[in-house]
Design an enzyme around this catalytic site. Structure first.
Site, PDB file in Angstrom:
ATOM      1  N   ARG A   1      -2.977  -1.644 -11.526  1.00  0.00           N
ATOM      2  CA  ARG A   1      -2.019  -0.606 -11.143  1.00  0.00           C
ATOM      3  C   ARG A   1      -1.303  -0.939  -9.831  1.00  0.00           C
ATOM      4  O   ARG A   1      -1.901  -1.462  -8.897  1.00  0.00           O
ATOM      5  CB  ARG A   1      -2.735   0.745 -10.954  1.00  0.00           C
TER       6      ARG A   1
ATOM      7  N   HIS B   1      -1.747  -2.933  -4.645  1.00  0.00           N
ATOM      8  CA  HIS B   1      -2.096  -2.918  -6.070  1.00  0.00           C
ATOM      9  C   HIS B   1      -3.575  -3.186  -6.244  1.00  0.00           C
ATOM     10  O   HIS B   1      -4.234  -3.792  -5.386  1.00  0.00           O
ATOM     11  CB  HIS B   1      -1.269  -3.952  -6.852  1.00  0.00           C
ATOM     12  N   CYS B   2      -4.121  -2.703  -7.369  1.00  0.00           N
ATOM     13  CA  CYS B   2      -5.481  -3.046  -7.749  1.00  0.00           C
ATOM     14  C   CYS B   2      -5.399  -4.007  -8.924  1.00  0.00           C
ATOM     15  O   CYS B   2      -4.428  -4.740  -9.070  1.00  0.00           O
ATOM     16  CB  CYS B   2      -6.303  -1.801  -8.080  1.00  0.00           C
ATOM     17  N   ILE B   3      -6.382  -3.997  -9.796  1.00  0.00           N
ATOM     18  CA  ILE B   3      -6.411  -4.981 -10.870  1.00  0.00           C
ATOM     19  C   ILE B   3      -5.347  -4.710 -11.929  1.00  0.00           C
ATOM     20  O   ILE B   3      -4.814  -5.630 -12.542  1.00  0.00           O
ATOM     21  CB  ILE B   3      -7.817  -5.014 -11.500  1.00  0.00           C
TER      22      ILE B   3
END
Length: 645
Positions: free
Chosen positions: A29, A25-27
């Protein structure tokens, strides 16, 4: 829906754990690599409570969650660990071309963001404290906090080695050892001592390079390591693999890294710096206008990850970034300006609430809630945000705005725009750029007009024209005969069509003896008293549920309409007798495809009322659900319901 339930739904609708080859995951998504994209039920995932959007980009499947993404990912990770399912990676599809590059960059840099963002923010706070005179640079407190703030960048090769090993599927500890050779004192001390004569290995020169804070060399090194490890591992007997494999792999890989790949990667980083400087020296404001206007689209497609190596290289070598971080700060503020205008202008309470919360998130640097929840949905505010981003981007590139640390580009990152020696001119440029971007986007959004997708009117006549008296009389006169659907006006592309799954007499839900349907607890729609023992698909879509007792089927259309077809009242008591289902859950169907056959005489002989409700179960997603006709006999596949946005 809580995080655990949401994660279970996402895993299931992504094709199950066996279809997921990698998850991170990113910030904002969740990001997945999947084996078969056709197993991912995209529209159903988009409809989940807690999901802002979902899409395939660069051969990744992305689910936009927003601020709670870390908590949802934690539950996904726990469930995948608990299952114990072994997923061999050899059959996972490989990305190609630019998609492969972007997928690799995303997979490497996303996991290390918490470390570099956290330390970057601390660096900005330290700069602010020094400027305000709260702390002195020669104090012990500053030295300790400064070591924390600089650690992630100084030892960046270690962070990148770990994430690269996971992406290239090679032993993480061998990769960390590889990074250790780049930062080993033999080479580092020689560099600090300005040693010009290279070290020799088998008569080949080992260049004296400072690999602290470097980006590209370790990524290329771990990529090479993954191939060497697989090749060596094939020839080492099982009982001695643990002893010899890693030794041979390192003896082969490290010299190649130090002699060829490391210096090559270092030069690539230098040319990235030179390219950025050239771009701004020769095109300045034009670059800012183009990137400021297009950055939301770039972020949506995942192309912004292509800037990450250059951004980290600039921060490590120059001490500042002039491209990705300043431009993202400006475009994030343009999204905040657009949703703030929506908050003030909209009359819909739900949209006002979404705009307020997503506006606050955008000011803090998280724009996905604003982007997917407001501006893209309304379209015109999205265009306004592009204009605001272009205006602000042109200004900040004209004045050469610099960001001196890596952080989420929001108001909290402003201390990173204070010069290293406490200079405030760059900080004021940042504030002016934010003001331009926010104001332009805000004003343009107020001036534009857009449709209110969720505004509810007191009557259906506000959405479609009511029947004329002549049409009403005709419908009444032929109430026992098939009737032609009423002409519907002024709906344009806002309507979703549901066709009749049966032939039979129309019955308003309010007339049904079952209060669950009569009071529209399950949604709006209409009932049909069948004249034929067949049920067909009311649109092109997917079967989402088949009741164990076979009396009810749920489907979702390609446009997101959820339909329940419930044959008979209290027919669950028959436990499947007299029903013959022709489809299974997950099956795609076309309008008119046979879903179910039932024995009318047998069901009625058992004392069951055959009247069949056809319900739009996601009614709250629409302005209204309108029966095209309410009396008469409707043929199968005739237009039955309209969903109005």
């Amino acid at each position: 829906m809580n995080h655990r339930e949401l994660s279970k739904e996402i895993i299931q609708l992504t094709g199950g754990q066996e279809n997921i080859t990698q998850a991170w995951h990113c910030i904002t998504r969740l990001r997945f690599n999947v084996r078969e994209q056709n197993k991912v039920q995209l529209e159903q995932i988009k409809a989940l409570d807690g999901v802002l959007g979902a899409q395939f980009q660069n051969d990744q499947f992305q689910v936009v969650i927003g601020n709670q993404v870390a908590a949802v990912y934690e539950q996904i990770e726990n469930q995948m660990k608990q299952s114990g399912i072994s997923r061999p990676e050899t059959d996972a599809p490989r990305s190609k071309g630019i998609n492969a590059v972007l997928d690799t960059i995303s997979g490497i840099f996303t996991p290390i963001l918490p470390a570099i963002v956290g330390t970057g923010m601390l660096k900005g706070i330290l700069a602010l404290l020094v400027t305000l005179g709260v702390i002195q640079e020669n104090s012990g407190e500053y030295q300790v906090l400064s070591s924390i703030a600089n650690a992630a960048f100084y030892f960046l090769p270690f962070l990148l080695a770990l994430s690269s090993a996971r992406k290239f599927k090679v032993n993480e500890y061998i990769a960390l050892t590889l990074a250790g050779t780049l930062l080993y004192p033999t080479i580092l001390n020689a560099y600090l001592a300005n040693q010009l004569e290279p070290i020799r290995f088998l008569s080949l020169p080992v260049s004296i390079v400072n690999y602290t804070q470097s980006v590209i060399p370790i990524i290329l090194g771990v990529w090479l390591l993954s191939y060497v490890h697989r090749w060596v591992d094939r020839f080492i007997p099982g009982p001695v693999k643990v002893i010899f494999t890693s030794m041979i792999v390192l003896v082969i890989t490290v010299p190649i890294l130090l002699i060829a790949i490391g210096p090559l990667g270092n030069y690539m980083g230098i040319y990235l710096e030179m390219g950025t400087s050239w771009l701004f020296a020769h095109s300045g404001p034009l670059t800012g206008i183009i990137l400021g206007g297009l950055m939301p689209l770039i972020v949506m497609t995942g192309m912004h990850y292509a800037f990450f190596p250059g951004t980290l290289q600039n921060l490590s070598k120059l001490g500042y970034d002039v491209l990705l971080l300043p431009i993202n700060l400006i475009t994030n503020m343009s999204q905040a300006g657009a949703v703030t205008a929506v908050f003030l202008k909209t009359k819909d309470k739900r949209m006002r609430s979404i705009a307020l919360s997503s506006g606050i998130s955008a000011l803090l640097g998280i724009t996905e809630p604003a982007l997917y929840g407001v501006t893209l949905k309304l379209k015109k505010p999205f265009y306004a945000s592009l204009i605001g981003g272009a205006a602000g981007g042109g200004f900040i590139t004209a004045v050469g705005l610099k960001c001196f640390g890596f952080a989420v580009p929001g108001l909290l990152s402003l201390p990173l725009y204070i010069g290293p020696n406490g200079g405030m001119s760059n900080f004021w440029y940042a504030l002016i750029g934010i003001g331009i971007s926010f104001s332009v986007s805000f004003v343009v959004t107020l001036l534009l007009k857009w449709d209110e997708p969720n505004a509810r009117n007191s009557s259906v006549s506000d959405s479609i024209q009511t029947l004329t008296e002549k049409e009403q009389d005709t419908a009444t006169a032929f109430s026992q005969e098939p009737v032609t659907p009423v002409t519907v006006h002024s709906i344009e592309d806002k309507k979703g069509e549901v066709f009749s799954p049966l032939t039979g007499e129309l019955v308003p839900l309010a007339e049904l003896p079952d209060q669950t349907f009569a009071e529209e607890m399950t949604g709006k729609g209409i009932a049909i008293r069948p004249q034929d023992g067949r049920v067909t698909a009311p649109f092109d879509g997917t079967v989402t549920l088949v009741a164990k007792s076979k009396h009810a089927i749920m489907l979702t259309s390609s446009s997101g309409i959820d339909i329940l077809i419930h044959v008979g009242l209290n027919s669950v008591s028959l436990k499947g007798k007299y029903f013959d289902v022709k489809v299974v859950a997950g099956q795609e169907v076309k309008k008119g495809d046979l879903l179910l056959e039932f024995d009318m005489d047998g069901i009625q002989g058992a004392g069951i009322d055959l009247v069949t409700p056809v319900i739009v179960t996601n009614t709250p997603d629409y302005l209204d659900v309108v029966p095209v006709q309410v009396k008469g006999v409707i043929p199968m596949n005739e237009l039955l319901l309209l969903t109005v946005r």
